[in-house]
Design an enzyme around this catalytic site. Structure first.
Site, short mmCIF file in Angstrom:
data_model
loop_
_atom_site.label_atom_id
_atom_site.label_comp_id
_atom_site.label_asym_id
_atom_site.label_seq_id
_atom_site.Cartn_x
_atom_site.Cartn_y
_atom_site.Cartn_z
N GLY A 506 26.28 0.17 -6.85
CA GLY A 506 25.00 -0.29 -6.34
C GLY A 506 24.90 0.08 -4.88
N GLY A 507 23.81 -0.31 -4.26
CA GLY A 507 23.60 0.01 -2.85
C GLY A 507 24.69 -0.58 -1.99
N PRO A 510 30.63 -0.71 -5.30
CG PRO A 510 32.88 -0.15 -5.44
CD PRO A 510 31.80 -0.45 -4.45
CG ASP A 602 16.82 -3.97 -3.98
OD1 ASP A 602 15.99 -3.04 -4.06
OD2 ASP A 602 18.02 -3.79 -3.75
#
Ligand SMILES: *[C@@H]1O[C@H](CO)[C@@H](O)[C@H](O)[C@H]1NC(C)=O
Ligand SMILES: *[C@@H]1O[C@H](CO)[C@@H](O)[C@H](O)[C@H]1NC(C)=O
Ligand SMILES: *[C@@H]1O[C@H](CO)[C@@H](O)[C@H](O)[C@H]1NC(C)=O
Ligand SMILES: *[C@@H]1O[C@H](CO)[C@@H](O)[C@H](O)[C@H]1NC(C)=O
Ligand SMILES: *[C@@H]1O[C@H](CO)[C@@H](O)[C@H](O)[C@H]1NC(C)=O
Ligand SMILES: *[C@@H]1O[C@H](CO)[C@@H](O)[C@H](O)[C@H]1NC(C)=O
Ligand SMILES: *[C@@H]1O[C@H](CO)[C@@H](O)[C@H](O)[C@H]1NC(C)=O
Ligand SMILES: *[C@@H]1O[C@H](CO)[C@@H](O)[C@H](O)[C@H]1NC(C)=O
Ligand SMILES: *[C@@H]1O[C@H](CO)[C@@H](O)[C@H](O)[C@H]1NC(C)=O
Length: 793
Positions: A506-507, A510, A602
């Site tokens: 992800g942003g 991991p 998000d």
């Protein structure tokens, strides 16, 4: 191959013209002639496959546009001229000769007793039979199938003659001689029935075992309500065989073993004369026989595909041949046959090879467990029969091999485990009742590691849970507690954060999958010092998830599929629509139904996780903001989120509200429908992004052109255009134009007409907006990370 009028065979006229579906004694059928079954569905005659010059005597479907040969007499001995002829002698022996009169092939059979009315007849089933009047069957082509199975053929073994009947592939599409592949149904006495696709003597794929109705495989869907296939399995002292028939008058089926070893199943609905393929097996990596080794289980939902059963672990693999991906699993704790040993249930499973299994037909599951427990060498048991009320007990002795997880229609398998493995599992159940997730906040000396652990649940437990949740969330939430895990425990669970266990990235870092010592499956999100997710956001996420309970929120993770290529190939329209609706319900819960109002901030493809049933779960609450009841808009100095998904008012003014989530949701819907990312979308005709493109198509009344090409025609046009319109309504520029969440859920599920959307925000690519308004967006490298591909092969 044309049917020549009888006239040209004047000397035979008297005999042949009575009926065109038979060959009588001393009658010739020569090359150019055919006989046709009564219903005119099958035809027998000479043909040459493809570009081959060789001539074969065969049977094919009459009305299909491409020639579909179902049986060949002289598979290995083609006629090389055009002068072949078939005749039936007065013993009932059907013989094929070439132009020089040389015998090419014969049925090699003879009638006994008085031969009154010997005849060879092509039946409407596609079976060529030789019989004496209507009494004795002397020979039939169904006993000698080629590469094609037709309803009525009996596959198996005749113990009296010793003859085995099984399909053999052609050598190539132009050469009907027996190829490398066979499909064998093994029903030996004392063995539980299953089938194998074999390449010479090596098993390639196992089909089955038999489940009381059919041989379980990947075939889940009847393609048409009219097609009903009934199978019959007969095992007695004379013979053992399986046969399938179609009970419908208006639909039929066949399957074929191709020269490259695949079984292709197709069906035909009258009067449409064309065959429609339904499925092919083997279809994926997991269909390869025993690919994960003993006690290994194969699934296409994770990468790597192979894993060990709970209670088993990988042996050290041979380092000298690292390419050898036959994972080898062994028990963590050896069995000692003690009284506290028990069984753990695995669901949605393709039952292991039954070669060493023993079947009892009338034993209940409880008796089955007792029987297995009482025999120390019994490793597992199951009821293989899926018919309602069906009983039966299969006991396995020795290794369990060739197990895979099916997306649906799998069966339950109970595997013997040591007492200590099982006691861990019991505490797991207790924990599950109370808390949903666990968290580690360990500040190890070298790296700061923050892990977030999300519990996996099995399908069934989920169903129960979600019902309970709908009614009584509140209680659940009050008791939500967040146990602390040590880094070493997490590290063990994920095999020291092994790359093999990585689910994705992800942003903020991991995500790994792992198994706690108690057997519970978890996903671990790992944050490093360099992560952009600060401690605040992390704590926020933990608290948020701990307080939220919904079947469409994270907690349950199968694994993560990003909104990119994987999604394309994996998901059909009904699944996509289910995902869209699931996300909408999840968002509705966040926005309204939960005790707290939560703006996710998000929402994006990378934050939607799919479980093994393809139900979506909204994940990653790192940015979520909770509102008090009467608050609905907030301002933030730090704009975070993901390019391509954030709304204009948030990007430009830092204003976020429930409606900014709606915007992101709209983008997601359009992405799911089109199978393309908004960010990075390119079109040859214009510069617009995906939203702009969808809008153009909508204006032209061609919304359906947006749909992912790989969905072909198998979608509901109504659902698709509805989803697109809802998506466009959500991405409108003005906050007040966008529908609120309950409306979105209603619109997706409803049937009434929808308002017309206005032009979407961010009509053009963000790069331009970005440079024009100098936004404080995250650097794009971070955003790229959020899309890094997870290989879910
Ligand atoms: C056809 O049958 C007739 C009579 O049995 C025989 O004389 C003739 O040679 C046969 N033709 C062929 C091509 O076998
Ligand atoms: C095949 O075509 C013939 C002639 O066109 C027709 O009479 C017959 O009913 C058809 N058979 C099937 C099974 O569709
Ligand atoms: C059938 O005919 C073939 C060719 O003439 C012959 O070789 C074979 O022995 C016959 N079989 C029987 C059972 O008569
Ligand atoms: C015919 O059948 C007999 C007995 O089953 C067998 O011995 C012989 O080889 C067969 N002949 C041919 C040509 O298949
Ligand atoms: C054979 O068929 C005829 C006419 O179809 C019928 O009358 C006769 O009873 C049948 N014989 C047997 C033994 O089935
Ligand atoms: C097996 O074959 C024998 C002899 O042909 C026959 O008498 C008997 O009924 C058959 N048994 C079954 C179960 O079909
Ligand atoms: C892979 O490992 C298995 C089991 O150890 C062994 O039987 C097999 O020969 C190996 N294959 C290769 C290609 O090394
Ligand atoms: C189960 O099968 C056994 C042996 O086949 C038989 O003796 C017994 O009566 C059967 N039990 C039931 C409940 O059918
Ligand atoms: C366990 O089952 C196997 C296979 O049926 C059998 O050979 C063995 O005798 C059984 N052992 C005991 C102790 O019952």
């Amino acid at each position: 191959m044309k049917f020549l009028p009888c006239i040209t065979f004047f000397f035979l006229m008297l005999i042949t013209c009575k009926s065109s579906d038979t060959i009588s004694v001393h009658q010739n059928i020569s090359d150019g002639d055919t006989i046709v079954s009564r219903k005119e569905n099958f035809e027998l005659g000479f043909f040459s496959p493809g570009n081959s010059k060789s001539r074969y005597l065969g049977i094919w479907f009459k009305n299909t546009s491409s020639q579909t040969v179902v049986w060949v007499a002289n598979r290995e001995t083609p006629v090389t001229d055009n002068l072949g002829a078939v005749k039936l002698d007065n013993q009932g022996n059907l013989t094929l000769v070439d132009g020089s009169g040389k015998v090419i092939w014969s049925s090699n059979c003879s009638a006994s007793g008085a031969n009154i009315n010997l005849v060879a007849q092509l039946l409407d089933t596609g079976n060529l039979v030789i019989k004496n009047g209507n009494e004795t069957l002397i020979w039939q082509s169904f006993d000698y199938p080629g590469d094609t199975y037709l309803p009525g053929i009996k596959l198996g073994k005749n113990f009296i003659t010793g003859r085995e009947t099984y399909p053999t592939s052609w050598r190539s599409t132009e050469d009907p001689s027996p190829g490398e592949y066979t499909l064998k149904f093994l029903m030996a006495k004392g063995k539980y029935p299953q089938a194998f696709i074999m390449r010479r003597s090596v098993i390639e794929t196992r089909i089955g075992p038999y489940n009381g109705i059919t041989y379980s495989s990947q075939a889940h869907h009847a393609p048409d309500a009219n097609l009903e296939v009934v199978s019959d399995l007969i095992v007695n002292q004379n013979e053992s065989y399986v046969t399938y028939i179609s009970t419908s008058n208006i639909a039929s089926f066949r399957w074929k073993l191709t020269p490259d070893g695949k079984v292709e199943f197709s069906y035909l609905k009258f009067p449409n004369p064309e065959w429609t393929p339904i499925f092919t097996t083997p279809v994926d990596y997991c269909d390869k026989y025993g690919v994960c080794g003993p006690y290994g289980s194969c699934t296409t939902f994770t990468s790597p595909n192979c894993g060990c059963f709970k209670g088993f672990e990988l042996k050290n693999l041979d380092e000298t041949s690292p390419d050898n991906d036959t994972s080898v699993c062994r028990r963590k704790i050896a069995l000692d046959c003690g009284p506290r040993e028990g069984f753990l249930k695995f669901s949605s499973i393709k039952l292991p090879d039954t070669e060493n299994a023993v079947f009892s037909g009338n034993m209940s599951l409880q008796d089955c467990e007792v029987a297995c427990k009482n025999n120390c060498s019994c490793t597992a048991y199951a009821n293989p029969i899926i018919t309602p009320g069906g009983v039966g007990c299969l006991l396995w002795f020795g290794d369990l091999i060739d197990v895979r997880v099916f997306p649906q229609n799998g069966q339950d398998l109970y595997v013997r485990l040591a007492a200590s493995e099982l006691s861990g599992l019991h505490s797991r159940f207790r924990r599950k009742k109370r808390a949903v997730m666990a968290v580690t906040l360990s500040t190890a000396a070298v790296l700061t590691l923050l892990g977030l652990i999300l519990a996996f649940y099995t399908k069934r437990k989920w169903k129960k849970r979600s019902d309970a949740e709908r009614e009584g969330n509140t209680n659940h939430m009050r008791s939500a507690e967040v146990p602390l895990f040590s880094l070493s425990k997490i590290s063990r669970a994920t095999n020291d954060f092994s790359i093999d266990n990585k689910l994705g990235e992800g942003g903020f870092g991991p995500v790994y999958k792992g198994v706690l010592e108690e057997g519970q499956e978890i996903a671990v999100k790992r944050l490093s010092k360099s992560s952009r997710q600060g401690l605040d956001e992390f704590k926020n996420e933990v608290i948020c998830i701990a307080k939220l309970q919904h079947r469409n929120l994270v907690k349950l993770i199968g694994y993560c599929i990003q909104g990119d290529e994987k999604m394309k190939s994996l998901l059909d329209w009904p699944q996509r629509f289910q995902i869209i609706q699931g996300i909408a319900r999840g968002v509705l819960y966040l926005h309204q139904d939960s005790r707290l109002k939560v703006v996710h901030r998000d929402l994006k493809a990378g934050n939607i996780l799919l479980d093994h049933q393809m139900f979506p779960k909204i994940a990653d609450f790192g940015l979520a903001r909770m509102f008090k009841e009467n608050e609905s808009e907030a301002n933030t100095k730090r704009v975070v989120g993901t390019l391509g998904y954030i709304s204009p008012e948030y990007a430009v003014n830092g204003l976020f509200s429930l409606k900014s989530d709606i915007f992101s949701f709209g983008v997601l819907v359009l992405e799911i429908v089109s199978g393309k990312k908004n960010r990075g979308f390119v079109h040859e005709d214009h510069e617009d992004n995906l939203l702009g493109h969808a809008w153009r198509l909508f204006k032209k009344g061609k919304s359906l052109d947006l749909i992912d090409e790989c969905l072909h025609v198998s979608y509901s046009a109504c659902e698709v255009s509805r989803s697109i319109q809802v998506g466009l309504l959500c991405v409108q520029q003005r906050v007040e134009d966008r529908p609120n969440t309950p409306t979105v859920v209603g619109m997706l599920g409803g049937e009434g007409s929808l308002p017309s959307p206005k032009k979407p925000a961010f009509y053009i690519q963000e790069s331009e907006i970005n440079s024009a308004s100098n936004l404080s967006l995250l650097p794009s490298s971070v955003n790229e990370l959020t899309f890094s591909q997870i290989d879910g092969r």
